[in-house]
Write an enzyme that holds these catalytic residues in place. Sequence first.
Site, PDB file in Angstrom:
ATOM      1  N   GLY B  15       0.837  -1.206   0.000  1.00 44.88           N
ATOM      2  CA  GLY B  15       0.000   0.000   0.000  1.00 44.88           C
ATOM      3  C   GLY B  15       0.865   1.247   0.000  1.00 44.88           C
ATOM      4  O   GLY B  15       1.891   1.283   0.668  1.00 44.88           O
ATOM      5  N   ARG B  76       1.076  -5.445  -6.086  1.00 45.56           N
ATOM      6  CA  ARG B  76       1.305  -6.699  -5.406  1.00 45.56           C
ATOM      7  C   ARG B  76       1.805  -7.709  -6.430  1.00 45.56           C
ATOM      8  O   ARG B  76       1.310  -7.745  -7.543  1.00 45.56           O
ATOM      9  CB  ARG B  76      -0.002  -7.210  -4.797  1.00 45.56           C
ATOM     10  N   ASP B 107       5.091  -4.465   6.268  1.00 42.54           N
ATOM     11  CA  ASP B 107       5.161  -5.859   6.606  1.00 42.54           C
ATOM     12  C   ASP B 107       5.453  -6.818   5.445  1.00 42.54           C
ATOM     13  O   ASP B 107       6.488  -7.479   5.411  1.00 42.54           O
ATOM     14  CB  ASP B 107       3.732  -6.166   7.122  1.00 42.54           C
ATOM     15  N   THR B 130       4.131   2.882   6.000  1.00 39.09           N
ATOM     16  CA  THR B 130       2.737   2.431   6.057  1.00 39.09           C
ATOM     17  C   THR B 130       2.007   3.340   7.018  1.00 39.09           C
ATOM     18  O   THR B 130       2.546   3.692   8.065  1.00 39.09           O
ATOM     19  CB  THR B 130       2.603   0.974   6.534  1.00 39.09           C
ATOM     20  N   ASP B 132      -0.253   2.703   8.948  1.00 44.62           N
ATOM     21  CA  ASP B 132      -0.774   2.024  10.130  1.00 44.62           C
ATOM     22  C   ASP B 132       0.154   2.054  11.339  1.00 44.62           C
ATOM     23  O   ASP B 132      -0.272   1.746  12.447  1.00 44.62           O
ATOM     24  CB  ASP B 132      -1.115   0.563   9.796  1.00 44.62           C
ATOM     25  N   ASP B 134       2.416   0.022  12.182  1.00 44.77           N
ATOM     26  CA  ASP B 134       2.381  -1.303  12.815  1.00 44.77           C
ATOM     27  C   ASP B 134       3.641  -2.120  12.560  1.00 44.77           C
ATOM     28  O   ASP B 134       3.580  -3.345  12.437  1.00 44.77           O
ATOM     29  CB  ASP B 134       1.139  -2.066  12.353  1.00 44.77           C
ATOM     30  N   ARG B 176      -6.274  -2.294  10.774  1.00 47.37           N
ATOM     31  CA  ARG B 176      -6.849  -3.637  10.929  1.00 47.37           C
ATOM     32  C   ARG B 176      -6.409  -4.282  12.225  1.00 47.37           C
ATOM     33  O   ARG B 176      -7.210  -4.873  12.929  1.00 47.37           O
ATOM     34  CB  ARG B 176      -6.414  -4.534   9.749  1.00 47.37           C
TER      35      ARG B 176
END
Lengths: 328, 328, 328, 328
Positions: B15, B76, B107, B130, B132, B134, B176
């Site tokens: 992303g 992807r 990730d 990212t 996020d 994360d 998420r």
Amino acid sequence: MAKKISKIAVLTSGGDAPGMNAAIRAVVRSCSYYSVSCVGVYRGYQGLIEGDFEDLDARSVRNIINKGGTFLKSTRSMEFKTKEGRAKAYEKLKEKGVDALIVIGGDGTFTGGLYLSQEFDIPIIGIPATIDNDINGTDFTLGYDTALNTVVEAIDKIRDTASSHNRLFLIEVMGRDAGDIALNSGIGAGAEEILIPEEETGADRLIDSLKRSKKSGKTSSIIVVAEGEKSGKNIFELAEFIEENLDDYEIRVSVLGHIQRGGSPSCADRVLASKLGVGAVEGLLDGKRGAMVGIHHQKVVFVPLEEAIKGEAKIDKELRRVADITSV
Amino acid sequence: MAKKISKIAVLTSGGDAPGMNAAIRAVVRSCSYYSVSCVGVYRGYQGLIEGDFEDLDARSVRNIINKGGTFLKSTRSMEFKTKEGRAKAYEKLKEKGVDALIVIGGDGTFTGGLYLSQEFDIPIIGIPATIDNDINGTDFTLGYDTALNTVVEAIDKIRDTASSHNRLFLIEVMGRDAGDIALNSGIGAGAEEILIPEEETGADRLIDSLKRSKKSGKTSSIIVVAEGEKSGKNIFELAEFIEENLDDYEIRVSVLGHIQRGGSPSCADRVLASKLGVGAVEGLLDGKRGAMVGIHHQKVVFVPLEEAIKGEAKIDKELRRVADITSV
Amino acid sequence: MAKKISKIAVLTSGGDAPGMNAAIRAVVRSCSYYSVSCVGVYRGYQGLIEGDFEDLDARSVRNIINKGGTFLKSTRSMEFKTKEGRAKAYEKLKEKGVDALIVIGGDGTFTGGLYLSQEFDIPIIGIPATIDNDINGTDFTLGYDTALNTVVEAIDKIRDTASSHNRLFLIEVMGRDAGDIALNSGIGAGAEEILIPEEETGADRLIDSLKRSKKSGKTSSIIVVAEGEKSGKNIFELAEFIEENLDDYEIRVSVLGHIQRGGSPSCADRVLASKLGVGAVEGLLDGKRGAMVGIHHQKVVFVPLEEAIKGEAKIDKELRRVADITSV
Amino acid sequence: MAKKISKIAVLTSGGDAPGMNAAIRAVVRSCSYYSVSCVGVYRGYQGLIEGDFEDLDARSVRNIINKGGTFLKSTRSMEFKTKEGRAKAYEKLKEKGVDALIVIGGDGTFTGGLYLSQEFDIPIIGIPATIDNDINGTDFTLGYDTALNTVVEAIDKIRDTASSHNRLFLIEVMGRDAGDIALNSGIGAGAEEILIPEEETGADRLIDSLKRSKKSGKTSSIIVVAEGEKSGKNIFELAEFIEENLDDYEIRVSVLGHIQRGGSPSCADRVLASKLGVGAVEGLLDGKRGAMVGIHHQKVVFVPLEEAIKGEAKIDKELRRVADITSV
């Protein structure tokens, strides 16, 4: 044993900074959470002397987290710089039944708070709020992150014109003693050169750097200049100096000025304000006095006000290196 | 002794996130600074397999520091998940004379890079990008700060309507597995309640909280809900559940969606991208392999890719406390 | 002869729109200028029925010109739809000594005002404020220009992702009956296709258009879809339909939702609000009744409320042509 | 009979304005739509003289509609002001097989185009693009709406500080001969007073107005001053004059400067650019020559270039009245 704190006053003082309202909100909400009364003081230390107070509860601060400026307003108070002034202020606090005071501002605000806390028996905690990021003992001050975004957005607009016209722009940003705004916004805006108060770069280095830029194929350039840089020339003189020493450059000057102090705070500033506001109230309830609540490595810390106002140049050498490399 | 690195390739994958272009720019400029050749790979690992390369020099990356997305594009690649695919990619790198690879993403991107670096003799460094936030081993990922600002600006707009109409808004934000966006933007936007994946708050706690809010005099409310929260209801079902259990609330749902991934990066993200881009190139030249370059306490650090992709919930309890206190 | 007007009430009703506060400000300031008293009515027609009034003077409206939403708040009133409700409202106006009423809102607001003005002896002027631009007799409604900017800024962010990933995005914008937002924001955002309620484009035309796009070398696409478009499919069904009928497209859906109603008004909306607010007060003082104050060819005009609420499709064919040509 | 047009060149010249890229895009896309070749000319008239051309097709202009500045770049050309220079330019056009020329810019750009079209057999159409809105025969010029939004957003930020400190701010905005930016942004920003080139307001009226403001209870004030206002004092001298003639005012000056020319165009400017770009190409194909394509009452119109460059003061008296009333 320290007196139990059941009423806290809060004021903003000095230059305003985005996030001050969010900090006031967090102070008021924390008071509410801990069942402590909260009093807002209008117009900083001057309002303190005049007893310009208003009781605040959790609902008084709704819908202000996103507003620039400070709804409690801020002024400079000459009277508070005198012992008599501070005595009057203390009297007003006693009359109102206030047990502790939270002051939101910069250097001058903390100095005033320090005197008050030394002369009278009143617990004081300071919250660092100034776009200049020039307070000791905290990684960041309120308003700094927002100001950086304001500056890069402004330079982004100017870059549209710079690259449309193959021009050189000198852009003055705030920072009398600290180059943090200039250095970070300069990197963020992709500036070709950055002049800061902590370095003796001066006008000559600038000319060399521009010659190199030109040779490497750059056709437009942005130079970010901190207010307090040390070339001994103001930004308009600097522009003339460049025009005299370099051919082929059409130069423009832009002084960003007061837009840097305003605007809706960034998310980071709102979160920081919330942390520091909660920290200030909890610090007071926990017995902290004469201290600043700051942020270090993302944790709330307390630093004696004496420490906080020690103006120490803390130029980030690593960041200067990053600036030099990415402007190749 | 490690082979001298004279050509570095860079790609973005997964992303997109604001700051990717700024990171590519910093990589390219650092290569130029250290007189190393730089090759851009289009469309992530798929472009690597297909040899979709372009030589990049310092001028190739002008005027991109402020652009969202990634000019190298991202896709992807199913093929890269196979050993055959990765072998093809390695061949292309060898053909092109590339000595080392920098991969920018999250990730999945790092997992791909880890396999490649384990199977073939190619030094790889990852840059965490990212929204996020994360990724393990770095305080912040690229794009996260920008996404927070995008979210609070969006909620500021919605709050105009919420407070004009005395309404309750449920707002879904990205995240998420990680509640960082929800928790920080929720505090920043002055949300009354925040639901995150790391907690079992659930719908019942929400009802209790709303009842308290109402009692305390709140007339409008913003609830921030992370995509991955654990009530077992989607946001529309949650809205229905509230309507059934509370009178007098006119409820609206807003799913912020893809606007969170885009936009011009914040100053903080541009500076972080510049630091990490420089760090990645210097790390490679310094012998680092199979590592992520991250930021910890404002310093550049290196972490093995294996560590970086360990998904560990790291909910900031202090921040949750601040959220609860300031939403009183 | 018409009674001299010495007290004017103002309210906002229906969905909020950016510029409502600026319009209230202009009404209040105009009253002050013409030495007429001004009364604010909270919560629209419901507040009118309940007598929820506050006297407003020139200073009451400082610093609100740039705020989204409406500080007078807005609600829907079922009671006002009954004759009894309107009778109560009229009584409250008489009690308060109000001579005339200015209502700020859209279609429904004007309908309510029309009834009131027909049933009772009260001069009423409406100011058109709705982001949908669907009021007859005015070139523009308040909030429309701001909403267009909000939409294109949101799509600009999404385009970052679209072009980074070669994706197709379906973006739903507001507009149940009017395609003005979709058509203008679609052109402004460079959309490849635009679906509006006034046309029977439908899903099939969309497939054809996307096939052409692909052939002409487009690698990413933005489709702007008005809420009320007529394909018979909702936006998620439309996405599925495209995926079934076209290969190779990764499709994403984004529903922009409530962010479109909020935000600080654009300069054009603030100026329009100022013109219309002045116009409304001057119109009342000048004997206008049961009318809407609108803008036509940049001049203030008055149109009977009956005319204003005639919902007439007024699709701008020229603009549709421009959309088709520039999306080639 | 006029020669069939099969190749059109397009250039931007003079000061850049937001929307220029969107206009170029619309020109290129319209050429593609009508199967006419399109040639981009870099660096305005100077590039024309030097033959700095690039063939453009529909895909060349993707993802530029939202970018400020002009990707074709713009310079001032002294050489083009000579007949010899223009002769060279014409030769280059012939060599390249160009049949017609579209020039995007302001006053000076149109004057150059007018000469060229009179001296040589080349159809020319001008598209008005300048933030000053000072072109005759069109209601709006490209970039004007965007500049207004930039100015009010900047003043909104400054107002945060003004109202936090009870200060008076003098803010200089662009507009040497035309007060449109000052008047509209002044109304939009809620300025207390507006000084424009078309009026002899002068410094004395300003003092009177500020005294009235103070008496009416205003505690902070914004004065918007057009560059070309006629007090005979520059903005810093004006500030001193006020300080000498009024007590109790802390005055600050802000010169907004070049940020006004840049930035992503507003939706209205993008739509206008699209209409005018399409109009320019269709005008040429339709036999129009030596004309400007403008917008009047939302319709595309054509005006002889001679008319367009007639600098006529066209101060909107109605708007001045609105400014006076709403600043009460």
